[in-house]
Design a protein around this motif. Structure first.
Motif, PDB file in Angstrom:
ATOM      1  N   ARG A  45      41.542  37.208  41.040  1.00 27.50           N
ATOM      2  CA  ARG A  45      40.440  37.676  40.203  1.00 27.50           C
ATOM      3  C   ARG A  45      39.074  37.287  40.777  1.00 27.50           C
ATOM      4  NH1 ARG A  45      40.691  39.777  35.391  1.00 27.50           N
ATOM      5  NH2 ARG A  45      42.851  39.084  35.112  1.00 27.50           N
ATOM      6  N   GLY A  46      38.214  38.288  40.861  1.00 28.22           N
ATOM      7  CA  GLY A  46      36.854  38.063  41.332  1.00 28.22           C
ATOM      8  C   GLY A  46      36.722  37.969  42.842  1.00 28.22           C
ATOM      9  N   THR A  56      46.691  40.059  42.591  1.00 32.02           N
ATOM     10  CA  THR A  56      45.243  40.123  42.394  1.00 32.02           C
ATOM     11  C   THR A  56      44.669  38.718  42.303  1.00 32.02           C
ATOM     12  OG1 THR A  56      45.411  42.213  41.177  1.00 32.02           O
ATOM     13  CG2 THR A  56      43.384  40.934  40.893  1.00 32.02           C
TER      14      THR A  56
END
Length: 224
Positions: free
Chosen positions: A214-215, A212
């Motif tokens: 993030r954002g 992942t």
């Protein structure tokens, strides 16, 4: 083998588009204007056309109308014109999709693949990611001789991430690439599929993982 017709009077743009398409394993046919493109279509099997608008002899709008009249293939317009009127005229001429220069290569490839899926033009391709082999003929994931059948959307998502290994894929680009631009669901659908894929990968081999960012989105990594 998928055959792509690239039509643009700019040799550099043709070369650039051809490079992206060949990197996907597609065969590329090139034309520098609409008239030449129609001659190619009369003689060659073409699965999708990528055409510019501003060209001599026959512009992209007229070419698009002729293709739509005589051939049942997807059309993607690529042009520097980004105004709403130009887009509307493009769709009225019969184009299936529209992308404005400058564009991201990943976005262009995903739009082409989305159009091929819409027209049910299928390609056979295997993708090798370390110990993982993805077979698009069967939607199978093979790891250490252990075969796992994946649901279609999970397979397409993993195949898309794997096609851009070590590159960050935005959440929106993944959704458009797998579910299409007209998808009316939410991002939770993507998250659920990512979680299922992570669980399946972890059970059979931990060297291939979905990270992942993030954002932003996700990235597939293969650890040596």
């Amino acid at each position: 083998m998928i055959r792509v017709l690239v039509v643009d009077d700019d040799a550099y743009i043709r070369e650039l588009l051809a490079l992206y398409m060949r990197n996907e394993g597609y065969t590329v046919l090139e034309a520098e204007n609409g008239e030449e493109a129609l001659h190619i279509l009369e003689k060659e099997k073409v699965n999708i056309a990528i055409i510019d608008i501003m060209m001599p002899k026959m512009d992209g709008y007229e070419l698009c109308e002729d293709i739509r009249t005589y051939y049942d293939i997807p059309i993607l317009m690529v042009t520097a014109k980004g105004e709403t009127d130009s887009k509307v005229k493009g769709f009225q001429s019969g184009t299936d999709d529209y992308i404005v220069k400058p564009f991201e290569p990943v976005e262009l490839v995903m739009r082409v693949k989305a159009l091929l899926r819409r027209y049910q033009v299928h390609e056979s391709k295997k993708l090798i990611l370390g110990p993982v082999v993805l077979d698009s003929n069967t939607n199978e994931m093979v790891i250490h001789e252990q075969t796992t059948m994946l649901p279609l959307k999970e397979f397409e998502l993993l195949f898309l991430l794997g096609s851009y290994k070590d590159q960050i894929m935005t959440r929106q680009s993944l959704i458009e690439g797998v579910w299409g631009m007209d998808f009316d669901g939410d991002e939770r659908t993507l998250d659920v599929h990512i979680k299922r894929l992570r669980d399946k990968l972890k059970r059979v081999d931990s060297s291939v993982r979905i990270v992942t960012v993030r954002g932003v989105g996700y990235r597939l990594e293969v650890q040596s």
